[in-house]
Enzyme design. Structure first.
Site: not given
Ligand code: F6P
Length: 322
Positions: A107, A131, A76, A175, A133, A15, A129
Site C-alpha cells: 500500500d 503482510d 523504499r 508490522r 494487509d 518489501g 506484500t
Molecule cells: O511489509 C513487509 C515487511 O516484511 C513487514 O512484515 C516487515 O515489518 C517489513 O517488511 C520489514 O521491512 P525491511 O525489510 O525494510 O526491514
C-alpha cells in the site's frame, strides 16, 4: 475502448515478495503478445527518478518464474514522497514515451502510484506484500509463499519444543497486521496468537498455560512483530509460569524462497488483468482477487479503510488449541 497504449513501464517497490518475478514475466510476455513494449525500471521509484531502466524482451524474463525476490530490485524511496521526485519521475516517463506504469508492491507503493496518477500518469498496481494487509484484495503476492515458509520453520521448532518440553514464543512478520500470525498459527496448531489488532492479557495467558501444562509437551505462541517482541513476551511468561521458555524471531527468512503455486498462478492472473486494464484506458486502481474472482479495485476504495483481520478465524484457532 481503443488501445492506444504502446509502451508501458513496470517496477517493483517496497518489501520484496515471492511472486514479483512471476508477475513481471507474465506482464512482459502478455504485453508483447498485445504488441505493447515494456521497460523495466530498477529499484522501484528510485529507478523512475534516476531514469534507470531496460527494455524487457521475452527472453530477458526467462528463468525467473521460480525465483523469489525481484530481478528488477526494489527500494523504499523517500525522494519519491516529495513533489520534486514525482515531477522528475513524470518527466522521465514522458521523455521515454511511456504511456502507463505498473507498480508491483504494497500500500505504501500504491500511495506513490496514486500521487503519480494525480499528475496525469496512468498507473495500475499489482498487490504484493507478505503482510497481505491491502484492503480490497483477499490475497497479495508473497503471502502464500511466506505462510508456507513459516509453517515449515515452525514445524522444526515444534520438534525441538516437544523433545525438551518447552514453551516457545515465535515472532513472525507483520508490522501492522496479524494476517501472517493468524494463518500460520492456525496452520501450525499454535496455542496462542498475539496480533497488533487485538490486545491480550499476558498474565491471563500465563495462568492458562500454567494450569494446562499437564500432559502437554510443547506450548507455542505466535507473535506478530507489530504486537510485541518475542524476547519480551518470552521473559514475561518465564517469570509468571516458571517453566522453560525459548523464543525465535523468524525474520527475513520469511520473505525469501521460490514462490508457491498459488503465488505463481495469481501473479500471472494479476499481470493479465493489469495489462488489459491499462490497454482499455484504465488508471488509478489495483488488480485484486475477491471471492476467487480477479477484478480491479479503485485506489480510492483501497485507501478508504484498513483491511480487517478475520476475527472468526482467530477465535476458532484458539478454540482448537484447547
Ligand atoms: O511489509 C513487509 C515487511 O516484511 C513487514 O512484515 C516487515 O515489518 C517489513 O517488511 C520489514 O521491512 P525491511 O525489510 O525494510 O526491514
Amino acid at each position: 475502448m481503443q488501445n492506444n497504449v504502446r509502451k508501458i513501464g513496470i517496477l517493483t517497490s517496497g518489501g520484496d515478495a515471492s511472486g514479483m518475478n512471476a508477475a513481471i514475466r507474465a506482464a512482459v510476455r502478455y504485453a508483447i503478445y498485445k504488441k505493447i513494449e515494456v521497460c523495466g525500471y530498477y529499484e522501484g521509484f528510485k529507478g523512475l527518478i534516476n531514469n534507470n531502466y531496460k527494455v524487457l524482451s521475452n527472453n530477458s524474463v526467462g528463468g525467473i518464474i521460480d525465483r523469489g525476490g525481484t530481478f528488477l530490485y526494489t527500494a523504499r524511496s523517500e525522494l519519491f514522497k516529495t513533489r520534486e521526485g514525482l515531477l522528475k519521475a513524470k518527466k522521465n516517463l514522458q521523455e521515454n514515451s511511456i504511456d502507463a506504469l505498473i507498480v508491483i508492491g504494497g500500500d505504501g507503493s500504491f500511495k506513490g502510484a496514486r500521487d503519480l496518477s494525480e499528475l496525469g500518469v496512468k498507473v495500475v498496481g499489482i498487490p504484493a506484500t507478505i503482510d497481505n494487509d491491502i484492503y480490497g484484495t483477499d490475497l497479495s503476492l508473497g503471502f502464500d509463499t511466506a505462510l508456507n515458509v513459516i509453517i515449515s520453520l515452525i514445524s522444526k521448532i515444534r520438534d525441538t519444543a516437544s523433545s525438551h518440553e518447552r514453551i516457545f514464543v515465535i515472532e513472525v512478520m507483520g508490522r501492522n497486521s496479524g494476517e501472517l500470525a493468524i494463518r500460520s498459527g492456525l496452520a501450525c496448531g499454535s496455542d496462542y496468537i498475539l496480533i497488533p489488532e487485538i490486545k491480550v492479557d499476558l498474565v491471563k495467558i500465563s495462568n492458562e498455560i500454567k494450569n494446562h501444562r499437564e500432559g502437554k509437551r510443547h506450548t507455542l505462541l505466535i507473535v506478530a512483530e507489530g504486537a510485541a517482541k518475542a524476547e519480551e513476551v518470552a521473559s514475561s511468561i518465564k517469570l509468571l509460569v516458571d517453566h522453560e521458555v525459548r523464543f525465535s524471531v523468524l525474520g527475513h527468512i520469511q520473505r525469501g524462497g521460490s514462490p508457491s503455486a498459488v503465488d505463481r498462478v495469481l501473479a500471472a492472473q494479476f499481470a493479465k488483468e493489469a495489462i488489459d486494464f491499462l490497454a482499455s484506458g484504465g488508471t488509478n486502481a489495483m488488480t485484486a482477487i475477491q471471492n476467487n474472482n480477479i477484478c480491479i479495485v479503485d485506489f480510492k476504495e483501497v485507501f478508504s479503510r484498513p483491511k480487517a483481520i478475520d476475527k472468526e478465524l482467530y477465535d476458532y484457532s484458539h478454540i482448537l488449541a484447547i
